[in-house]
Design a protein around this motif. Structure first.
Motif, PDB file in Angstrom:
ATOM      1  N   VAL A  36     156.153 -55.776  48.665  1.00 23.09           N
ATOM      2  CA  VAL A  36     156.285 -54.317  48.167  1.00 23.09           C
ATOM      3  C   VAL A  36     157.280 -53.420  48.726  1.00 23.09           C
ATOM      4  O   VAL A  36     158.205 -52.761  48.328  1.00 23.09           O
ATOM      5  N   ASP A  37     157.218 -53.347  50.200  1.00 26.11           N
ATOM      6  CA  ASP A  37     158.217 -52.647  50.852  1.00 26.11           C
ATOM      7  C   ASP A  37     159.670 -53.040  50.492  1.00 26.11           C
ATOM      8  O   ASP A  37     160.445 -52.043  50.819  1.00 26.11           O
ATOM      9  N   THR A  38     159.967 -54.393  50.244  1.00 26.15           N
ATOM     10  CA  THR A  38     161.555 -54.746  49.980  1.00 26.15           C
ATOM     11  C   THR A  38     161.646 -54.674  48.600  1.00 26.15           C
ATOM     12  O   THR A  38     162.820 -54.625  48.050  1.00 26.15           O
ATOM     13  N   GLY A  39     160.830 -54.139  47.837  1.00 25.42           N
ATOM     14  CA  GLY A  39     160.876 -54.034  46.351  1.00 25.42           C
ATOM     15  C   GLY A  39     160.788 -55.295  45.576  1.00 25.42           C
ATOM     16  O   GLY A  39     161.246 -55.005  44.309  1.00 25.42           O
ATOM     17  N   SER A  40     160.537 -56.217  46.260  1.00 26.76           N
ATOM     18  CA  SER A  40     160.466 -57.549  45.276  1.00 26.76           C
ATOM     19  C   SER A  40     159.005 -57.873  44.918  1.00 26.76           C
ATOM     20  O   SER A  40     158.822 -59.202  44.639  1.00 26.76           O
ATOM     21  N   GLY A  41     157.903 -57.103  45.210  1.00 26.77           N
ATOM     22  CA  GLY A  41     156.598 -57.160  44.979  1.00 26.77           C
ATOM     23  C   GLY A  41     156.463 -57.153  43.527  1.00 26.77           C
ATOM     24  O   GLY A  41     156.982 -56.632  42.498  1.00 26.77           O
ATOM     25  N   PHE A  42     155.350 -57.961  43.052  1.00 26.00           N
ATOM     26  CA  PHE A  42     154.962 -57.984  41.653  1.00 26.00           C
ATOM     27  C   PHE A  42     154.363 -56.659  41.125  1.00 26.00           C
ATOM     28  O   PHE A  42     153.477 -56.206  41.856  1.00 26.00           O
ATOM     29  N   MET A  43     155.120 -56.134  40.211  1.00 25.98           N
ATOM     30  CA  MET A  43     154.656 -54.799  39.586  1.00 25.98           C
ATOM     31  C   MET A  43     153.671 -54.952  38.545  1.00 25.98           C
ATOM     32  O   MET A  43     154.044 -55.800  37.470  1.00 25.98           O
ATOM     33  N   ILE A  44     152.676 -54.066  38.315  1.00 23.23           N
ATOM     34  CA  ILE A  44     151.743 -54.193  37.283  1.00 23.23           C
ATOM     35  C   ILE A  44     152.088 -52.705  36.445  1.00 23.23           C
ATOM     36  O   ILE A  44     152.321 -51.809  36.936  1.00 23.23           O
TER      37      ILE A  44
END
Length: 145
Positions: free
Chosen positions: A125-133
């Motif tokens: 999430v902090d790197t911007g590669s987390g799965f977004m809902i």
């Protein structure tokens, strides 16, 4: 029929006990201290290879933190916080394993994996590669985690 005297029965019993005890003593002396087939079938005991796997997972998360920091996708403060949480999980795993002769009970093993996964999700999430809902219709996407 042949009759057995008490001396013959005692000799036979002693010989039988000796023949049974020798292989067991040899296995113990060779370092095979397992409890047998029942212990192997017990899913609540996690031995060395599983601990090694957990420690490899910790190393993987640490490497991800290093890579994200080198790519400037996270700040040094975020990297330090994630590294501290990862190190704490690694130390807890080592402490549990050391106190129980290389074994980790199932509940503690799963708790450590869950905590490590939480750190990994936070890194993503902090790197911007987390799965977004969410689809952005309400003004944005929200991280899953």
């Amino acid at each position: 029929m042949r009759s057995f005297t008490p001396r013959t029965s005692l000799r036979t019993a002693t010989l039988t006990a000796l023949l049974i005890a020798i292989p067991l003593a040899g296995a113990y002396a060779a370092g095979d201290h397992s409890k047998g087939a029942l212990d192997a079938a017990n899913p609540t005991d996690f031995t060395g290879p599983r601990i090694e796997g957990l420690m490899q997972q910790v190393q993987g998360v640490r490497q991800g933190i290093v890579n994200a920091r080198q790519a400037n996708t996270i700040t040094p403060a975020v990297a330090e916080r994630l590294e501290m949480r990862t190190a704490q999980i690694g130390r807890a795993a080592e402490k549990i394993a050391a106190s129980d002769h290389g074994r980790i009970p199932a509940a503690q093993y799963h708790d450590l994996l869950r905590r490590l996964d939480n750190v990994d999700q936070r890194l993503m999430v902090d790197t911007g590669s987390g799965f977004m809902i969410g689809d952005g219709a309400d003004g944005g996407n929200y991280p899953n985690g």
